[in-house]
Design an enzyme around this catalytic site. Sequence first.
Site, mmCIF file in Angstrom:
data_model
loop_
_atom_site.group_PDB
_atom_site.id
_atom_site.type_symbol
_atom_site.label_atom_id
_atom_site.label_comp_id
_atom_site.label_asym_id
_atom_site.label_seq_id
_atom_site.Cartn_x
_atom_site.Cartn_y
_atom_site.Cartn_z
ATOM 1 N N GLU A 1 21.991 -48.278 38.757
ATOM 2 C CA GLU A 1 22.805 -49.406 39.199
ATOM 3 C C GLU A 1 23.974 -49.023 40.109
ATOM 4 O O GLU A 1 25.144 -49.202 39.736
ATOM 5 C CB GLU A 1 23.343 -50.184 37.989
ATOM 6 N N GLU B 1 15.507 -51.299 32.310
ATOM 7 C CA GLU B 1 16.374 -51.880 31.278
ATOM 8 C C GLU B 1 16.128 -53.370 31.181
ATOM 9 O O GLU B 1 15.990 -54.051 32.201
ATOM 10 C CB GLU B 1 17.871 -51.696 31.587
HETATM 11 C C1 FCB Z 1 23.531 -52.123 32.257
HETATM 12 C C2 FCB Z 1 23.849 -50.644 32.112
HETATM 13 C C3 FCB Z 1 23.672 -50.127 30.701
HETATM 14 C C4 FCB Z 1 24.143 -51.130 29.679
HETATM 15 C C5 FCB Z 1 23.533 -52.483 29.922
HETATM 16 C C6 FCB Z 1 23.904 -53.525 28.898
HETATM 17 O O1 FCB Z 1 24.214 -52.622 33.358
HETATM 18 O O2 FCB Z 1 23.040 -49.885 32.967
HETATM 19 O O3 FCB Z 1 24.325 -48.893 30.596
HETATM 20 O O4 FCB Z 1 25.529 -51.190 29.682
HETATM 21 O O5 FCB Z 1 23.899 -52.931 31.196
#
Ligand code: FCB
Length: 451
Positions: A166, A356
């Site tokens: 990110e 994620e």
């Molecule tokens: C993302 C991050 C991760 C975690 C999630 C909830 O943006 O990559 O580390 O904090 O959100």
Amino acid sequence: MSNDGFPKGFQWGAATAAYQIEGAAREDGKGESIWDRFCRVPGAIQNGDTGDVACDHYHRWRDDVENMRDLGLNAYRFSVSWPRVIPSGSGKVNTRGLAFYESLVDALLKERIEPVVTLYHWDLPQALQDKGGWTNHDTAYRFADYAEKVFLKLGDRVKTWVTLNEPQVSAFAGYADGVHAPGIKDLGQAVQASHILIVAHALAVQVYREASPARHRIGVTLDLHAIYPWTEGASDAEAARAADGRVNRWFLDPVFRGAYPKDVLALLEGGRVAPRIEAKDLALLSANPVDFLGLNYYFPHRVLASDADPVLHYEYAVHKDREKTEMGWEVYPEGLYDLLLRLKQDYGNPSILITENGAAYADANVVKGQVQDDDRISYIRSHLEQAVRAIKDGVKLEGYFLWTLMDNFEWSFGFSRKFGITSLDRHTLGRTWKKSASWYQNVVATNGAQL
Ligand code: FCB
């Protein structure tokens, strides 16, 4: 729901990040990171929490590998801490730091769990921040040197690499909003940081292709948002385009097309915050395409036209009545489908890993010591349903990494937000499955046929 939509060999995993779980902030020669420093700023982190101990994964990693084996995961995404491997960001390697990751990788492989390794999940060595951090071109070259060291050590065993997690959040939460380390509030610096991060990514891809002992696949993880205009009016449509430009295309275009989107550049130039781009930077981008895209998806953005932002002319709006997680994030699984299809259409149908996806919910219902997190199950299930839909429509989705393996240090929220499928007892540091862990175990065992 029953389906047969997930392809054979689909990767089922969980994701974590070094600073959020490892602890051992000053052990075995680890250097200081910008998060170690930021956690000391009064008021920066809820309840004054820090990642000093976190889940103590640095000492309990064997338990965590066993936990993953019991869950039946066939993949695990974690990040390497740069200051653990190169304490001052450049120069000498801390062999004990690198050895930790080597042991972890070997233990995972022994359990047939594929390691997916992220090289940078936000914990920049403080020594590099002291020289300007991600606003300094040189940091990109230091990153490539660090990446090379890790490739040389683990590249024979790790087949999937993620350069950055990110970069959008690193740049804008860290340098514009100031809510993440290093806590700077300056849009110009944020835009510059976003560019240097992209250059760092491209350099690491190049180094991987030149230096790794074996060549498998490398990509980058972007946090993409499905973006929708608040109304059907033309000004909100324009605002949504600007938001999509700044949040999504500003990163997707350089990664997939080797160039920044012209409309966003024009807006940034208008606000006198455009990045300083060296000629060789763009050449680097186009010369180093990715093998896959890592997608982090949590929630959509609803956008309306607003001069509250004098440069980009938009702001976010939130439906009051829609379901939200403990983060206040709207639950909108269709957004995941929309994004996946858009990536297929606009960016050449790349291979994608969902690196994620998950949800924070309070431990509202605990029965005999076990968190009954039906809310989290329903969130994950609904997103997997949209993932299957996208696969049926031709998206090359190859894996799903749930965020996250266990409750951990959630950045500026400290330990107050829980995303884990495993509970963490903050006093004993014991790990206990939530209901969602058993549910996910069955999802993995049936290759997603039973959601
Ligand atoms: C993302 C991050 C991760 C975690 C999630 C909830 O943006 O990559 O580390 O904090 O959100």
